[in-house]
Design a protein around this motif. Structure first.
Motif, PDB file in Angstrom:
ATOM      1  N   LEU A 184       0.850  -1.180   0.000  1.00 45.05           N
ATOM      2  CA  LEU A 184       0.000   0.000   0.000  1.00 45.05           C
ATOM      3  C   LEU A 184       0.892   1.238   0.000  1.00 45.05           C
ATOM      4  CD1 LEU A 184      -2.833  -1.087   2.441  1.00 45.05           C
ATOM      5  CD2 LEU A 184      -2.811  -1.114  -0.050  1.00 45.05           C
ATOM      6  N   VAL A 185       0.467   2.237  -0.739  1.00 42.12           N
ATOM      7  CA  VAL A 185       1.299   3.438  -0.857  1.00 42.12           C
ATOM      8  C   VAL A 185       1.441   4.100   0.514  1.00 42.12           C
ATOM      9  CG1 VAL A 185       0.766   3.885  -3.260  1.00 42.12           C
ATOM     10  CG2 VAL A 185      -0.702   4.833  -1.481  1.00 42.12           C
ATOM     11  N   SER A 186       2.530   4.797   0.697  1.00 46.66           N
ATOM     12  CA  SER A 186       2.759   5.383   2.011  1.00 46.66           C
ATOM     13  C   SER A 186       2.696   6.900   1.933  1.00 46.66           C
ATOM     14  CB  SER A 186       4.119   4.937   2.534  1.00 46.66           C
ATOM     15  OG  SER A 186       5.108   5.321   1.615  1.00 46.66           O
ATOM     16  N   GLY A 187       2.547   7.498   3.066  1.00 44.05           N
ATOM     17  CA  GLY A 187       2.487   8.952   3.139  1.00 44.05           C
ATOM     18  C   GLY A 187       1.584   9.361   4.280  1.00 44.05           C
ATOM     19  N   ASP A 188       1.817  10.552   4.815  1.00 48.77           N
ATOM     20  CA  ASP A 188       1.028  11.013   5.953  1.00 48.77           C
ATOM     21  C   ASP A 188      -0.296  11.590   5.494  1.00 48.77           C
ATOM     22  OD1 ASP A 188       3.011  10.250   7.642  1.00 48.77           O
ATOM     23  OD2 ASP A 188       4.031  12.204   7.577  1.00 48.77           O
ATOM     24  N   ARG A 221      -0.597  -1.731 -23.814  1.00 48.56           N
ATOM     25  CA  ARG A 221       0.539  -1.810 -22.889  1.00 48.56           C
ATOM     26  C   ARG A 221       0.164  -1.313 -21.498  1.00 48.56           C
ATOM     27  NH1 ARG A 221       5.701  -0.694 -24.987  1.00 48.56           N
ATOM     28  NH2 ARG A 221       5.594   1.332 -24.016  1.00 48.56           N
ATOM     29  N   VAL A 222      -0.782  -0.392 -21.463  1.00 47.91           N
ATOM     30  CA  VAL A 222      -1.257   0.132 -20.183  1.00 47.91           C
ATOM     31  C   VAL A 222      -2.782   0.170 -20.228  1.00 47.91           C
ATOM     32  CG1 VAL A 222      -1.299   2.141 -18.649  1.00 47.91           C
ATOM     33  CG2 VAL A 222       0.813   1.566 -19.871  1.00 47.91           C
ATOM     34  N   ILE A 223      -3.425  -0.328 -19.171  1.00 52.81           N
ATOM     35  CA  ILE A 223      -4.891  -0.324 -19.133  1.00 52.81           C
ATOM     36  C   ILE A 223      -5.360   0.275 -17.819  1.00 52.81           C
ATOM     37  CG2 ILE A 223      -6.970  -1.774 -19.048  1.00 52.81           C
ATOM     38  CD1 ILE A 223      -5.594  -3.719 -20.931  1.00 52.81           C
ATOM     39  N   VAL A 224      -6.305   1.203 -17.915  1.00 51.60           N
ATOM     40  CA  VAL A 224      -6.968   1.750 -16.737  1.00 51.60           C
ATOM     41  C   VAL A 224      -8.404   1.242 -16.796  1.00 51.60           C
ATOM     42  CG1 VAL A 224      -7.680   3.829 -15.512  1.00 51.60           C
ATOM     43  CG2 VAL A 224      -5.493   3.801 -16.752  1.00 51.60           C
ATOM     44  N   TYR A 272      -1.822  -2.731 -15.264  1.00 51.32           N
ATOM     45  CA  TYR A 272      -3.288  -2.757 -15.217  1.00 51.32           C
ATOM     46  C   TYR A 272      -3.711  -2.054 -13.945  1.00 51.32           C
ATOM     47  CZ  TYR A 272      -8.054  -4.654 -15.566  1.00 51.32           C
ATOM     48  OH  TYR A 272      -9.415  -4.805 -15.690  1.00 51.32           O
ATOM     49  N   LEU A 273      -4.339  -0.902 -14.099  1.00 50.97           N
ATOM     50  CA  LEU A 273      -4.779  -0.128 -12.940  1.00 50.97           C
ATOM     51  C   LEU A 273      -6.278  -0.345 -12.760  1.00 50.97           C
ATOM     52  CD1 LEU A 273      -4.316   1.993 -10.703  1.00 50.97           C
ATOM     53  CD2 LEU A 273      -4.575   3.773 -12.447  1.00 50.97           C
ATOM     54  N   ALA A 274      -6.641  -1.044 -11.688  1.00 54.18           N
ATOM     55  CA  ALA A 274      -8.048  -1.384 -11.437  1.00 54.18           C
ATOM     56  C   ALA A 274      -8.648  -0.366 -10.482  1.00 54.18           C
ATOM     57  CB  ALA A 274      -8.142  -2.787 -10.855  1.00 54.18           C
ATOM     58  N   VAL A 275      -9.636   0.356 -10.944  1.00 56.04           N
ATOM     59  CA  VAL A 275     -10.239   1.399 -10.133  1.00 56.04           C
ATOM     60  C   VAL A 275     -11.659   0.982  -9.747  1.00 56.04           C
ATOM     61  CG1 VAL A 275     -10.807   3.850  -9.991  1.00 56.04           C
ATOM     62  CG2 VAL A 275      -8.907   3.101 -11.442  1.00 56.04           C
ATOM     63  N   ALA A 332      -2.219  -2.757 -10.310  1.00 57.84           N
ATOM     64  CA  ALA A 332      -2.323  -1.776  -9.236  1.00 57.84           C
ATOM     65  C   ALA A 332      -3.803  -1.501  -8.999  1.00 57.84           C
ATOM     66  CB  ALA A 332      -1.590  -0.494  -9.616  1.00 57.84           C
ATOM     67  N   ALA A 333      -4.139  -1.098  -7.770  1.00 53.14           N
ATOM     68  CA  ALA A 333      -5.558  -0.945  -7.466  1.00 53.14           C
ATOM     69  C   ALA A 333      -5.850   0.306  -6.659  1.00 53.14           C
ATOM     70  CB  ALA A 333      -6.063  -2.167  -6.706  1.00 53.14           C
ATOM     71  N   ILE A 334      -7.001   0.872  -6.955  1.00 50.85           N
ATOM     72  CA  ILE A 334      -7.566   1.942  -6.138  1.00 50.85           C
ATOM     73  C   ILE A 334      -8.911   1.422  -5.662  1.00 50.85           C
ATOM     74  CG2 ILE A 334      -8.415   4.328  -6.100  1.00 50.85           C
ATOM     75  CD1 ILE A 334      -6.567   4.896  -8.519  1.00 50.85           C
ATOM     76  N   ASN A 335      -9.033   1.207  -4.351  1.00 51.11           N
ATOM     77  CA  ASN A 335     -10.285   0.656  -3.838  1.00 51.11           C
ATOM     78  C   ASN A 335     -10.495   1.135  -2.419  1.00 51.11           C
ATOM     79  OD1 ASN A 335     -12.386  -1.252  -2.860  1.00 51.11           O
ATOM     80  ND2 ASN A 335     -12.029  -2.215  -4.860  1.00 51.11           N
ATOM     81  N   ILE A 336     -11.739   1.416  -2.099  1.00 49.43           N
ATOM     82  CA  ILE A 336     -12.058   1.963  -0.779  1.00 49.43           C
ATOM     83  C   ILE A 336     -12.043   0.894   0.300  1.00 49.43           C
ATOM     84  CG2 ILE A 336     -14.575   1.670  -0.855  1.00 49.43           C
ATOM     85  CD1 ILE A 336     -14.757   4.659  -0.014  1.00 49.43           C
ATOM     86  N   ASP A 337     -12.123  -0.378  -0.128  1.00 50.68           N
ATOM     87  CA  ASP A 337     -12.254  -1.491   0.813  1.00 50.68           C
ATOM     88  C   ASP A 337     -10.927  -2.235   0.947  1.00 50.68           C
ATOM     89  OD1 ASP A 337     -12.827  -3.785   2.194  1.00 50.68           O
ATOM     90  OD2 ASP A 337     -14.232  -4.587   0.707  1.00 50.68           O
ATOM     91  N   PRO A 338     -10.279  -2.168   2.137  1.00 50.18           N
ATOM     92  CA  PRO A 338      -8.979  -2.833   2.286  1.00 50.18           C
ATOM     93  C   PRO A 338      -9.071  -4.353   2.120  1.00 50.18           C
ATOM     94  CG  PRO A 338      -9.808  -2.068   4.418  1.00 50.18           C
ATOM     95  CD  PRO A 338     -10.708  -1.494   3.379  1.00 50.18           C
ATOM     96  N   ASP A 339     -10.268  -4.914   2.279  1.00 50.90           N
ATOM     97  CA  ASP A 339     -10.428  -6.358   2.160  1.00 50.90           C
ATOM     98  C   ASP A 339     -10.815  -6.800   0.748  1.00 50.90           C
ATOM     99  OD1 ASP A 339      -9.820  -6.773   4.832  1.00 50.90           O
ATOM    100  OD2 ASP A 339     -11.885  -6.321   5.448  1.00 50.90           O
ATOM    101  N   ALA A 340     -10.909  -5.880  -0.175  1.00 46.77           N
ATOM    102  CA  ALA A 340     -11.259  -6.273  -1.544  1.00 46.77           C
ATOM    103  C   ALA A 340     -10.195  -7.240  -2.065  1.00 46.77           C
ATOM    104  CB  ALA A 340     -11.344  -5.041  -2.441  1.00 46.77           C
ATOM    105  N   PRO A 341     -10.619  -8.366  -2.662  1.00 50.31           N
ATOM    106  CA  PRO A 341      -9.640  -9.368  -3.112  1.00 50.31           C
ATOM    107  C   PRO A 341      -8.625  -8.844  -4.140  1.00 50.31           C
ATOM    108  CG  PRO A 341     -11.916 -10.040  -3.645  1.00 50.31           C
ATOM    109  CD  PRO A 341     -12.007  -8.829  -2.793  1.00 50.31           C
ATOM    110  N   ILE A 342      -8.943  -7.753  -4.803  1.00 50.21           N
ATOM    111  CA  ILE A 342      -7.988  -7.214  -5.782  1.00 50.21           C
ATOM    112  C   ILE A 342      -6.643  -6.951  -5.110  1.00 50.21           C
ATOM    113  CG2 ILE A 342      -8.702  -4.769  -5.462  1.00 50.21           C
ATOM    114  CD1 ILE A 342      -7.779  -6.259  -8.861  1.00 50.21           C
ATOM    115  N   PHE A 343      -6.669  -6.599  -3.792  1.00 50.29           N
ATOM    116  CA  PHE A 343      -5.418  -6.295  -3.100  1.00 50.29           C
ATOM    117  C   PHE A 343      -4.556  -7.538  -2.869  1.00 50.29           C
ATOM    118  CE2 PHE A 343      -7.732  -2.362  -1.639  1.00 50.29           C
ATOM    119  CZ  PHE A 343      -6.912  -1.475  -2.315  1.00 50.29           C
TER     120      PHE A 343
END
Ligand SMILES: Cc1cc2nc3c(=O)[nH]c(=O)nc-3n(C[C@H](O)[C@H](O)[C@H](O)COP(=O)(O)OP(=O)(O)OC[C@H]3O[C@@H](n4cnc5c(N)ncnc54)[C@H](O)[C@@H]3O)c2cc1C
Lengths: 271, 323
Positions: free
Chosen positions: A247-251, B204-207, B263-266, B285-296
């Motif tokens: 996970l990315v870091s930072g304050d 080569r790059v997917i969002v 692959y950036l999964a949002v 790489a992932a952007i997700n609000i849920d720390p338990d999402a399996p993507i992580f």
């Protein structure tokens, strides 16, 4: 329009990976706490059929080949307002290969009678062979079109009665097709399956539902019970995939996103 | 016979998929002790012909005008005729929609057995086996094909290209097929949806955006992020089913199988069926609000945060750090 929609009941494909278990001897998934559901693409097929019937009239028969529990999938389809239901009971305990399934479905369809359209899901959420539709078309001796997401009845006198929209790798195609025809259906924003009303679910249990045995169908029932002679699953395993996510870091949020951007650019620059 | 036929649609390639299919055919034929026949179906394609000749023993060109544009029944009839001429032990096709549509019917007409989405092929005591993901990517099965010919459609990019040889060693023949009588369904309109610069499979790059985006508009913002890093847009099934993204953007078991460098999964949960389409991505790489999402559990780095806060900042940061 006489439409037959084939439905397959499967283990819920949406159970989390951590709850998924297999029996290496049987080479199949273990049910465990997973529920049984209708394969989503079969429901997309039924939804597409229901919409076609709303415009063109006709009758929808739902057909399942499976364990006695597959009756639940058919009842749900009746609650969604299919007209008739037929269950061919599989009393074997080996998962039949797609050719065995196609032969059973073809025999059942011949017994049901004349049809214009047979609809199936493009593949199932368990074994995902993606073959039953094509093999069934060949068994029935009719043409087939795959990955359909909408069907219209064409105006005019052409023998190409149906206009299908189907998905391709890069977009979509419109197909003019004669009947009788087999189509496999894929998902689209317009064929998300409807949720049956509670009242219709209750009513569905009072509707007649035909149950046929393999032996009644005039096919080699023993071969089907043995799983068929098309292919054999010789190994089944759960792949181990472990990646450690940093996970990315930072304050502050700014710092974190700055780190995220840096990592992204590090990857793209190295390409 | 122990020969291998590989059918290539000449409308595509040569690309990584045709290279993989040819490589798979070469390996399989070598294990069987047979020859490789590369059959190019459709309008002529010089570059694909040369790439095929550098791997196959025989290149066959089926460029009948009736095959120039794909029509299912005509194409099936052609593939059946060609297969009967060669009587191969195995027939390979790609993972494209047309190949998937044809393969089971081809197997049925030839009295063979088919399987698809193969990621590995093997010969065991003369029997042909294919490894393929099943149960929505939660398991992997090895399928033994009991009838001959074995018809297999491949996740072609999963196979290594063959070493190129002197193309002059291969024979090149034009094949006459008779498909005039093939009636049945006809494709009357074709539409290509805008997927960006290249096909998603080659991107080569997917969002990629999921249901957590909550609507179609955020895809525009993702598009801006994508363009800053030379990426293309894709989506989960849930986002496609909602109508926020066209079906051809769907990545997964029943969508595109992609292999980007990033692959950036949002706002994508990481269901096994979605992950089944990105197993060949180098970095996820992932952007997700849920720390338990399996993507992580499947990505190299990520951020647990609301995408609505992350994306505007990310755009600024990428633009600034690129300088
Ligand atoms: C037979 C079969 C085939 C299938 N094939 C495919 C396929 O090819 N491709 C595919 O994608 N799926 C496929 N599926 C569906 C798959 O199982 C999942 O249902 C689907 O991938 C879920 O999509 P999603 O992750 O976008 O949505 P959801 O599961 O709803 O996840 C949304 C995610 O967004 C996150 N989120 C919500 N709000 C925010 C926010 N503000 N900021 C950040 N994150 C947020 C949530 O934490 C969640 O993780 C298939 C299913 C079956 C049964």
């Amino acid at each position: 329009m006489n439409i037959i929609v084939c439905l397959k009941q499967i283990l819920d494909p949406l159970i989390p990976v951590r709850d998924f278990r297999i029996d290496p001897e049987l080479r199949a998934a273990v049910q465990g706490s997973a529920s049984l559901v209708t394969n989503i693409f079969c429901e997309n097929a039924l939804e597409t059929a229901l919409q076609l019937r709303e415009r063109a009239g006709g009758k929808i028969t739902v057909l399942a080949f499976g364990a006695p529990s597959a009756e639940d999938s058919l009842r749900k389809a009746l609650a969604m307002k299919a007209d008739d239901a037929v269950l061919v009971v599989n009393d074997g305990n080996v998962h039949p290969d797609p050719m065995a399934v196609a032969r059973v479905l073809a025999a059942a369809i011949r017994k049901i009678g004349a049809f214009d359209l047979v609809m199936l899901g493009r593949e199932s959420g368990d074994w995902g062979a993606g073959q039953t539709g094509g093999l069934l078309a060949e068994e029935l001796g009719v043409a087939s079109v795959s990955f359909v997401d909408a069907i219209e009845v064409a105006d005019g006198e052409s023998h190409l009665k149906l206009h299908l929209k189907r998905q391709t790798d890069t977009g979509w195609e419109r197909v003019a097709a004669p009947t009788p025809l087999v189509v496999t259906v894929t998902n689209d924003e317009h064929n998300v399956p409807r949720i049956p009303k509670t009242r219709d679910v209750m009513m569905s249990y009072r509707q007649p539902l035909a149950k046929w045995t393999l032996d009644e169908l005039g096919i080699d029932a023993a071969a089907v019970r043995a799983g068929g002679d098309y292919y054999r699953v010789v190994d089944l395993s759960i792949p181990v995939r472990e990646t450690k996510c940093e996970l990315v870091s930072g304050d502050s949020l700014e710092d974190k996103v700055s780190d995220l951007a840096a990592r992204i650019l590090q990857v793209t620059r190295a390409m | 016979m122990s020969d291998v036929v590989v059918f290539l649609f000449s409308s595509s390639g040569p690309d990584r998929a045709t290279e993989g299919a040819l490589g798979a055919a070469r390996n399989l034929a070598d294990s069987l002790g047979g020859r490789v026949h590369a059959v190019l179906v459709g309008a002529s394609n010089e570059a694909l012909m040369r790439a095929s000749a550098a791997v196959a023993d025989a290149v066959l060109i089926a460029d009948d005008p009736a095959l120039a544009e794909y029509q299912p029944e005509a194409c099936l009839a052609a593939l059946v005729q060609i297969s009967r001429m060669i009587s191969p032990r195995a027939i390979l096709l790609g993972n494209d929609a047309y190949s998937q549509e044809l393969a089971p019917r081809l197997a049925h007409r030839l009295g063979g057995s088919a399987t698809g989405d193969a990621v590995e092929l093997a010969v065991d005591d003369g029997r042909i086996r294919a490894r393929r993901p099943v149960y929505g990517g939660k398991a992997v099965a090895v399928i033994e094909l009991l009838q001959s010919p074995a018809v297999v459609w491949l996740r072609a990019r999963a196979f290594a290209p063959a070493e190129a040889r002197d193309p002059s060693g291969a024979t090149v023949t034009r094949l006459a097929v008779d498909v005039a009588s093939a009636g049945g369904p006809r494709i009357i309109e074709r539409a290509v949806e805008d997927a960006g610069e290249s096909r998603l499979e080659d991107a080569r790059v997917i969002v990629s955006g999921g249901r957590g985006l909550g609507g179609p508009e955020p895809f525009r913002d993702l598009g801006e992020v994508a363009s800053l890093i030379g990426g293309q847009l894709a989506a989960s099934r849930a986002a496609c089913d909602a109508g926020w993204a066209p079906p051809s953007w769907q990545v997964g078991q029943t969508g595109k199988k992609v292999a980007p460098g990033l692959y950036l999964a949002v706002a994508i949960h990481g269901a096994s069926q979605h992950l089944a389409g990105i197993s060949d991505a180098k970095v996820i790489a992932a952007i997700n609000i849920d720390p338990d999402a399996p993507i992580f559990k499947h990505c190299s780095f990520g951020i647990v945060e609301d995408y609505r806060k992350v994306i505007p900042l990310l755009r600024t940061q990428l633009a600034a750090q690129k300088k």
